[in-house]
Design a protein around this motif. Sequence first.
Motif, PDB file in Angstrom:
ATOM      1  N   LEU A 156       0.828  -1.212   0.000  1.00 30.48           N
ATOM      2  CA  LEU A 156       0.000   0.000   0.000  1.00 30.48           C
ATOM      3  C   LEU A 156       0.862   1.262   0.000  1.00 30.48           C
ATOM      4  O   LEU A 156       0.489   2.288  -0.573  1.00 30.48           O
ATOM      5  N   LYS A 157       2.026   1.160   0.625  1.00 27.65           N
ATOM      6  CA  LYS A 157       2.927   2.314   0.691  1.00 27.65           C
ATOM      7  C   LYS A 157       3.335   2.757  -0.716  1.00 27.65           C
ATOM      8  O   LYS A 157       3.381   3.956  -1.027  1.00 27.65           O
ATOM      9  N   HIS A 160       0.522   4.651  -2.276  1.00 26.40           N
ATOM     10  CA  HIS A 160       0.434   6.011  -1.748  1.00 26.40           C
ATOM     11  C   HIS A 160       1.528   6.909  -2.325  1.00 26.40           C
ATOM     12  O   HIS A 160       1.314   8.113  -2.550  1.00 26.40           O
ATOM     13  N   GLU A 161       2.709   6.326  -2.579  1.00 26.55           N
ATOM     14  CA  GLU A 161       3.788   7.095  -3.194  1.00 26.55           C
ATOM     15  C   GLU A 161       3.407   7.512  -4.612  1.00 26.55           C
ATOM     16  O   GLU A 161       3.719   8.617  -5.060  1.00 26.55           O
ATOM     17  N   LEU A 163       0.379   8.047  -5.671  1.00 26.64           N
ATOM     18  CA  LEU A 163      -0.615   9.116  -5.547  1.00 26.64           C
ATOM     19  C   LEU A 163       0.082  10.460  -5.347  1.00 26.64           C
ATOM     20  O   LEU A 163      -0.264  11.468  -5.973  1.00 26.64           O
ATOM     21  N   LYS A 164       1.078  10.445  -4.460  1.00 26.84           N
ATOM     22  CA  LYS A 164       1.801  11.683  -4.162  1.00 26.84           C
ATOM     23  C   LYS A 164       2.489  12.225  -5.412  1.00 26.84           C
ATOM     24  O   LYS A 164       2.479  13.435  -5.669  1.00 26.84           O
ATOM     25  N   GLN A 169      -4.683  12.829  -3.568  1.00 22.06           N
ATOM     26  CA  GLN A 169      -4.783  12.800  -2.111  1.00 22.06           C
ATOM     27  C   GLN A 169      -5.254  11.449  -1.584  1.00 22.06           C
ATOM     28  O   GLN A 169      -6.082  10.786  -2.208  1.00 22.06           O
ATOM     29  N   GLY A 170      -4.741  11.074  -0.425  1.00 23.09           N
ATOM     30  CA  GLY A 170      -5.142   9.824   0.200  1.00 23.09           C
ATOM     31  C   GLY A 170      -6.619   9.756   0.527  1.00 23.09           C
ATOM     32  O   GLY A 170      -7.224   8.679   0.497  1.00 23.09           O
ATOM     33  N   ILE A 173      -9.099   8.061  -2.049  1.00 21.13           N
ATOM     34  CA  ILE A 173      -9.008   6.642  -2.393  1.00 21.13           C
ATOM     35  C   ILE A 173     -10.345   5.916  -2.214  1.00 21.13           C
ATOM     36  O   ILE A 173     -11.026   6.067  -1.207  1.00 21.13           O
ATOM     37  N   TYR A 175     -11.622   2.043  -2.015  1.00 24.48           N
ATOM     38  CA  TYR A 175     -11.143   0.671  -1.836  1.00 24.48           C
ATOM     39  C   TYR A 175     -12.243  -0.338  -2.180  1.00 24.48           C
ATOM     40  O   TYR A 175     -13.428  -0.060  -2.000  1.00 24.48           O
TER      41      TYR A 175
END
Length: 201
Positions: A156-157, A160-161, A163-164, A169-170, A173, A175
């Motif tokens: 998941l990390k 998220h990277e 997305l950045k 933005q988180g 999301i 799911y």
Amino acid sequence: MALPWALAVLSLLPLLDAQDPACAPLKATPITNATLERISGKWFYIASVLRKPEYQQEARGIHAAFFYLLPNLTDDTILFREYQTVGDQCIYNASHGGIQRQNRTLSKTERNHEHFAYLWLTKDPETYILYFLPEEEQNKGVVFYARKQEVTEEQLKEFHEALKCLGLQGDEILYTDGKKDLCGPLDKQHEEERKKGERES
């Protein structure tokens, strides 16, 4: 269904080359036979950030989804077999797509329209990301796939990277929830039918 494919993708390599070095994967993964072999097979749709309104609306209706990506390395085509749980039913769809090695894109044809997406191979071979329209602030999107419905924090990390890197933005999301999947029995039935056909041929 067009999700998660973009309606159109322009040549973005000059734009992507200008990204922060930490976002180097966004230069788009070169598409080779090895790349295609890595992403072939069964994948689960885990999460997405979709700013294009019609894609976002569609994604909100999907409780769970998985698909088989079957590339033909000889003629650079792809067969998709998709299983989506929408509401209280399983929706199955088979469609075809193409491989544009020079443009580093994959495409999918639905309703006589070809949709394109860029491939981001993550460090973990058990996951990958598709992204599209990064130059359109209101329409850009990222979709995250994994070999298993349940993913790790490390997997998941990387999502998220991504997305950045795209300025997403988180809290955007969406799911999926594998516990709501209703397509398992149909997938099993199709697999048994294919094996039977192979034995009889």
